[in-house]
Design an enzyme around this catalytic site. Structure first.
Site, PDB file in Angstrom:
ATOM      1  N   LYS A 229       0.798  -1.226   0.000  1.00 22.12           N
ATOM      2  CA  LYS A 229       0.000   0.000   0.000  1.00 22.12           C
ATOM      3  C   LYS A 229       0.833   1.280   0.000  1.00 22.12           C
ATOM      4  CE  LYS A 229      -4.374  -1.723   1.798  1.00 22.12           C
ATOM      5  NZ  LYS A 229      -5.349  -1.751   2.904  1.00 22.12           N
ATOM      6  N   ARG A 263      -3.273  -9.490   6.009  1.00 25.56           N
ATOM      7  CA  ARG A 263      -3.730  -9.631   4.617  1.00 25.56           C
ATOM      8  C   ARG A 263      -2.569  -9.246   3.704  1.00 25.56           C
ATOM      9  NH1 ARG A 263      -6.104  -6.742   0.556  1.00 25.56           N
ATOM     10  NH2 ARG A 263      -7.740  -7.814  -0.611  1.00 25.56           N
TER      11      ARG A 263
HETATM   12  N1  HH2 Z   1      -7.373  -3.687   1.652  1.00 25.06           N
HETATM   13  C1  HH2 Z   1      -7.780  -3.860   0.389  1.00 25.06           C
HETATM   14  C2  HH2 Z   1      -8.828  -4.731   0.080  1.00 25.06           C
HETATM   15  N2  HH2 Z   1      -9.433  -5.450   1.044  1.00 25.06           N
HETATM   16  N3  HH2 Z   1      -9.620  -6.053   3.317  1.00 25.06           N
HETATM   17  C3  HH2 Z   1      -9.244  -5.919   4.582  1.00 25.06           C
HETATM   18  N4  HH2 Z   1      -9.836  -6.635   5.555  1.00 25.06           N
HETATM   19  N5  HH2 Z   1      -8.233  -5.046   4.937  1.00 25.06           N
HETATM   20  C4  HH2 Z   1      -7.584  -4.290   4.014  1.00 25.06           C
HETATM   21  O1  HH2 Z   1      -6.690  -3.491   4.397  1.00 25.06           O
HETATM   22  C5  HH2 Z   1      -7.976  -4.406   2.643  1.00 25.06           C
HETATM   23  C6  HH2 Z   1      -9.023  -5.317   2.324  1.00 25.06           C
HETATM   24  C7  HH2 Z   1      -7.109  -3.100  -0.716  1.00 25.06           C
HETATM   25  O2  HH2 Z   1      -6.022  -3.821  -1.234  1.00 25.06           O
HETATM   26  P1  HH2 Z   1      -6.054  -4.708  -2.572  1.00 25.06           P
HETATM   27  O3  HH2 Z   1      -7.108  -5.760  -2.482  1.00 25.06           O
HETATM   28  O4  HH2 Z   1      -4.690  -5.211  -2.812  1.00 25.06           O
HETATM   29  O5  HH2 Z   1      -6.356  -3.693  -3.728  1.00 25.06           O
HETATM   30  P2  HH2 Z   1      -7.667  -3.314  -4.553  1.00 25.06           P
HETATM   31  O6  HH2 Z   1      -8.640  -2.726  -3.595  1.00 25.06           O
HETATM   32  O7  HH2 Z   1      -7.161  -2.324  -5.563  1.00 25.06           O
HETATM   33  O8  HH2 Z   1      -8.210  -4.558  -5.180  1.00 25.06           O
END
Ligand code: HH2
Length: 285
Positions: A229, A263
């Site tokens: 992030k 995560r």
């Molecule tokens: N961050 C993201 C998505 N889901 N769920 C939880 N519980 N905690 C988090 O910090 C979290 C999450 C965002 O990251 P990512 O899935 O890699 O990216 P994107 O939202 O662009 O798919």
């Protein structure tokens, strides 16, 4: 400093539970074209399944399947598009009888409902019950719920996040979410909480929350997501694809601070980092 957990396990449907005595990895499997770090990587079903099997072999404790990017500025995805992305993956993985539970990363009750009906056991809702029907859906399926915190919505959340006291306000919102979930019939020991790093927060807000993860263990087991992030970019000056070392440092700090599910996208490296850190932590006790 480590912090005692109120519960070392997350209750799942079917008399199963996820052992959280030691911190583990909630592996990210985004089936999206536009996620900020792995967008497009798992769009073909075969690629998603191969990635899932690899993550399990690398030691993931659970797999988090998502069909909508919630990165800053992301536009919402329709329920039908999200369902078309995630259901084939959930269905296929449920059919493989993997040794780890599947989580559905969604803010829509209709998507959660369909995914749980096809074998997912955990709902990861970054909006902390933003959809008023979500808690009832989780309760109906006797599933587990990761309750996240967000200020605003993904499209605008990073424009001007503002709090009086970020830790107090996020804690109060998560406490209220836990109460709503329990009133709707979700078991208390099927809940986990996540302060929502990057979801309507500045760098200072994120660091304040990460520094106080132990407080949140009073509510439920703590989940945290910092993998790749912007927070890591701000602290290291590195672009998304060069944030692994920073993410591992953060994962270890979060685990020692009280988090039990980290995560992460880079499963093998994160599992190793947590194992070493935890062995030393236990040797100290
Ligand atoms: N961050 C993201 C998505 N889901 N769920 C939880 N519980 N905690 C988090 O910090 C979290 C999450 C965002 O990251 P990512 O899935 O890699 O990216 P994107 O939202 O662009 O798919």
């Amino acid at each position: 400093m480590s912090v005692a957990l109120s519960s070392p396990a997350l209750r799942l449907s079917g008399e199963r539970s996820l052992d959280l005595t030691r911190p583990g990895v909630l592996a990210v499997l985004n089936v999206t074209p536009d996620s900020f770090s792995d967008g497009g990587a798992h769009l073909a079903l075969a690629d998603a399944l191969a990635a899932a099997r690899r993550m399990v072999a690398e030691g993931a404790l659970a797999l988090d399947v998502g069909g909508e990017s919630t990165r800053p500025g992301a536009a919402p995805v329709s329920a039908s598009d999200e369902l078309a992305r995630v259901l084939p993956v959930i269905e296929a993985l449920a059919g493989e009888d993997l040794p780890v539970p599947l989580s559905i990363d969604t803010r829509k009750a209709v998507v959660a409902d369909a995914a749980l009906a096809r074998g997912a056991r955990i709902v990861n809702d970054v909006t902390g019950l933003g959809d008023p029907r979500m808690a009832a859906v989780v309760a109906d399926h006797d599933a587990a719920l990761i309750l996240g915190h967000i200020q605003g919505d993904p499209r605008t959340m990073q424009r001007a996040p503002r709090y009086g006291s970020v830790v107090d306000e996020v804690y109060a919102a998560l406490a209220a979410g836990c109460e709503r979930a329990v009133s709707a019939g979700v078991a208390q020991d099927a809940l986990a909480v996540d302060p929502g790093i990057g979801f309507g927060k500045t760098l200072q807000h994120n660091l304040a929350l990460l520094g106080q993860l132990g407080r949140f263990t009073a509510l439920a087991p703590v989940v945290v997501g910092i993998s790749r992030k912007q927070l890591l970019g701000a602290l290291t000056g590195r672009p998304t694809e060069e944030r692994l070392a920073g993410g591992l440092g953060g994962a270890v700090a979060c685990a020692l601070g009280g988090a039990r599910l980290i995560r992460a996208h880079d499963v093998a490296a994160t599992v190793d980092a947590l194992r070493v850190a935890w062995a030393i932590h236990e040797a100290r006790a």
